[in-house]
Design an enzyme around this catalytic site. Structure first.
Site, PDB file in Angstrom:
ATOM      1  N   ASP A 168      36.631  46.932  28.315  1.00  0.00           N
ATOM      2  CA  ASP A 168      37.167  47.116  29.664  1.00  0.00           C
ATOM      3  C   ASP A 168      37.775  45.772  30.087  1.00  0.00           C
ATOM      4  O   ASP A 168      37.063  44.875  30.539  1.00  0.00           O
ATOM      5  CB  ASP A 168      36.048  47.551  30.616  1.00  0.00           C
ATOM      6  CG  ASP A 168      36.540  47.650  32.044  1.00  0.00           C
ATOM      7  OD1 ASP A 168      35.786  48.178  32.892  1.00  0.00           O
ATOM      8  OD2 ASP A 168      37.674  47.207  32.330  1.00  0.00           O
TER       9      ASP A 168
ATOM     10  N   TYR B  75      30.748  46.780  35.468  1.00  0.00           N
ATOM     11  CA  TYR B  75      31.307  47.816  36.352  1.00  0.00           C
ATOM     12  C   TYR B  75      32.593  48.321  35.722  1.00  0.00           C
ATOM     13  O   TYR B  75      33.428  47.519  35.283  1.00  0.00           O
ATOM     14  CB  TYR B  75      31.587  47.212  37.729  1.00  0.00           C
ATOM     15  CG  TYR B  75      32.304  48.114  38.712  1.00  0.00           C
ATOM     16  CD1 TYR B  75      33.620  47.857  39.106  1.00  0.00           C
ATOM     17  CD2 TYR B  75      31.668  49.219  39.267  1.00  0.00           C
ATOM     18  CE1 TYR B  75      34.273  48.677  40.008  1.00  0.00           C
ATOM     19  CE2 TYR B  75      32.313  50.047  40.189  1.00  0.00           C
ATOM     20  CZ  TYR B  75      33.626  49.769  40.557  1.00  0.00           C
ATOM     21  OH  TYR B  75      34.279  50.579  41.453  1.00  0.00           O
TER      22      TYR B  75
ATOM     23  N   LYS C 150      44.773  45.982  37.416  1.00  0.00           N
ATOM     24  CA  LYS C 150      45.017  44.724  38.133  1.00  0.00           C
ATOM     25  C   LYS C 150      46.341  44.042  37.757  1.00  0.00           C
ATOM     26  O   LYS C 150      47.420  44.482  38.164  1.00  0.00           O
ATOM     27  CB  LYS C 150      43.823  43.795  37.941  1.00  0.00           C
ATOM     28  CG  LYS C 150      42.516  44.395  38.537  1.00  0.00           C
ATOM     29  CD  LYS C 150      41.339  43.470  38.412  1.00  0.00           C
ATOM     30  CE  LYS C 150      40.041  44.185  38.723  1.00  0.00           C
ATOM     31  NZ  LYS C 150      39.732  44.304  40.150  1.00  0.00           N
TER      32      LYS C 150
HETATM   33  P1  KE4 Z   1      39.842  49.967  40.087  1.00  0.00           P
HETATM   34  O1  KE4 Z   1      39.563  51.471  40.049  1.00  0.00           O
HETATM   35  O2  KE4 Z   1      39.184  49.296  41.263  1.00  0.00           O
HETATM   36  O3  KE4 Z   1      41.335  49.654  39.962  1.00  0.00           O
HETATM   37  O4  KE4 Z   1      39.208  49.331  38.776  1.00  0.00           O
HETATM   38  C1  KE4 Z   1      37.843  49.533  38.517  1.00  0.00           C
HETATM   39  C2  KE4 Z   1      37.350  48.412  37.616  1.00  0.00           C
HETATM   40  C3  KE4 Z   1      37.137  48.671  36.276  1.00  0.00           C
HETATM   41  N1  KE4 Z   1      36.716  47.696  35.432  1.00  0.00           N
HETATM   42  C4  KE4 Z   1      36.517  46.437  35.881  1.00  0.00           C
HETATM   43  C5  KE4 Z   1      36.055  45.390  34.912  1.00  0.00           C
HETATM   44  C6  KE4 Z   1      36.719  46.110  37.237  1.00  0.00           C
HETATM   45  O5  KE4 Z   1      36.502  44.847  37.669  1.00  0.00           O
HETATM   46  C7  KE4 Z   1      37.144  47.113  38.133  1.00  0.00           C
HETATM   47  C8  KE4 Z   1      37.364  46.849  39.609  1.00  0.00           C
HETATM   48  N2  KE4 Z   1      36.980  45.561  40.075  1.00  0.00           N
HETATM   49  C9  KE4 Z   1      36.569  45.478  41.461  1.00  0.00           C
HETATM   50  C10 KE4 Z   1      36.117  44.052  41.748  1.00  0.00           C
HETATM   51  N3  KE4 Z   1      35.098  43.606  40.914  1.00  0.00           N
HETATM   52  C11 KE4 Z   1      37.651  45.923  42.390  1.00  0.00           C
HETATM   53  C12 KE4 Z   1      37.445  45.519  43.812  1.00  0.00           C
HETATM   54  C13 KE4 Z   1      36.950  46.674  44.645  1.00  0.00           C
HETATM   55  O6  KE4 Z   1      36.132  47.485  44.137  1.00  0.00           O
HETATM   56  O7  KE4 Z   1      37.409  46.747  45.794  1.00  0.00           O
END
Ligand code: KE4
Length: 405
Positions: free
Chosen positions: A214, A144, A242
């Site tokens: 990523d 993701y 994060k």
């Molecule tokens: P954000 O746009 O949520 O800050 O980041 C997206 C993203 C990109 N790449 C990786 C590897 C990620 O894990 C994420 C976001 N992670 C999720 C949880 N697996 C955020 C939690 C959520 O979607 O509420």
């Protein structure tokens, strides 16, 4: 467990916000219960609106490696608040934050701040297409990279070296970039195999494609230098999020100077953001990164605590497999190895849902989805790990079996 106020809030929230939440996984849909609404957090604990206390292993999905409301971050934010919250102008804080990240992650020679991991990966992909003048993107099932829709992609199987070789034989000349989580956290934790990453690095170089790591989740998490320092691989671009925000909204993308110099106002790739590099967010992130850089023993302690938890769970839950890298881990209810999305999807997700619900009722707050990671923070104590293992035993029936089933 009394969740009255949370239930009332959820009912109200659902009238005003899609699904009652500002990010889907928070709705606890896979677990089939209403989510607790969190009122405050401190260290390894979160407290909901009904006063229930939980040991938090979600950690805001990764940022809280130092624990909630860290005194050093709080103090630094208090000072910055006196100076204002947002200027829309360059600040010394952004230079210092860019400096510490490029110092700790050698593959990143230049970096651009954005406001989320999604923005970071979206921008990195656009940049890769502009730099290579190619359109195709290779990504992996189970990874993701944020909620943006990535068009013109080839989806490959994670850890499948032969599959990647075949894709490049077929389309190598059109491939702008390969993007992946070097340690997956979004199909549950699934680490890449070393030979898989070595091959990715070699084959992208051979065909003139870029390799994007990523590291939104793994950056400063699995090691100070992120997953790329564990695997000793230099990607062309890296995405962060994060932890670099210290609990405030920050994302970033960076890498080779010659690639990053294509970003406006230096180059033709226009990318901008009203709150990018925001002074408050930079203050929280910079403080967190300084603490991590100046206290390397934090990672040693994280490894010890997480290893003890993994070993305890492996002993007690006969039906489960635990995948772990550093202080990010997942419990998969399966007897088979989990090494890609296909094997992750074969796990007993209903069992995970029951497990998660039962642990929540015992005061252990786990991610409400099988396909997420849970995190140990520097604020988790040995007693917290003991409590996790004790509660885990309480919901198990016959030796290793789950009474809840
Ligand atoms: P954000 O746009 O949520 O800050 O980041 C997206 C993203 C990109 N790449 C990786 C590897 C990620 O894990 C994420 C976001 N992670 C999720 C949880 N697996 C955020 C939690 C959520 O979607 O509420």
């Amino acid at each position: 467990m009394n969740l009255n106020r949370s239930d009332k809030l959820f009912k109200e929230a659902q009238k005003l916000i899609p699904g009652g939440v500002n990010s889907p996984v928070r709705a606890f849909k896979e677990i089939g219960i209403n989510p607790p609404f969190i009122a405050k957090a401190q260290g390894s604990r979160v407290y909901d609106e009904d006063g229930n206390e939980y040991i938090d292993f979600v950690g805001s999905w990764g940022p809280m490696i130092l624990g909630h409301n860290h005194p050093g971050i709080k103090k630094a934010l208090g000072k910055q608040l006196e100076l204002g919250t947002s200027y829309g102008a360059p600040t010394a804080l952004e230079v210092e934050t860019a400096g510490i990240i490029t110092e700790i992650v050698p593959s990143v020679e230049m970096i651009r701040m954005v406001n989320s991991g999604t923005e970071a990966t979206m921008s990195a992909l656009r940049l890769a297409r502009a730099y290579t003048k190619r359109e195709k993107i290779v990504k992996f099932a189970g990874n993701y990279h944020g909620h943006h829709v990535i068009e013109n992609t080839i989806t490959a199987d994670y850890n499948d070296t032969e599959g990647i070789k075949a894709i490049f034989r077929e389309s190598g000349a059109q491939i702008a970039t390969v993007i992946l989580e070097p340690v997956s956290g979004n199909m549950g934790v699934v680490p890449a195999k070393q030979e898989f990453l070595d091959n990715l690095r070699a084959i992208t170089q051979k065909y003139g494609s870029l390799l994007i790591f990523d590291e939104v989740m793994t950056g400063f998490r699995v090691a100070l230098g992120g997953a790329q320092s564990l695997y000793n691989i230099k990607p062309d671009l890296t995405c962060f999020g994060k932890i670099i925000g210290g609990g405030l909204p920050v994302g970033a993308y960076g890498g080779k100077r010659e690639i990053m110099e294509m970003v406006a106002p230096l180059g033709p790739v226009y990318q901008a953001g009203t709150l990018s590099g925001n002074p408050l967010a930079m203050t929280a992130g910079l403080t967190a990164l300084k603490i991590l850089r100046e206290n390397p023993e934090i990672y040693i302690q994280l490894e010890k605590k997480a290893k003890r938890l993994q070993e305890g769970l492996e002993t007690d839950i006969m039906e489960a497999r635990i995948n772990r890298v550093g202080s990010m881990m997942s419990v998969f209810f399966t007897q088979k190895p989990v090494f890609d999305y296909r094997s992750a999807k074969k796990c007993n997700t209903q069992m995970y849902a029951k497990y998660c619900k039962s642990m929540l009722e015992k005061g252990i707050y786990l991610p409400p989805s099988q396909f997420e990671a849970f995190f140990i923070s520097h604020s988790h104590t040995d007693e917290d790990i003991d409590l996790f293992l004790q509660k885990n035993k309480e919901i198990l029936g016959r030796t290793g079996g789950l009474k809840i089933l």
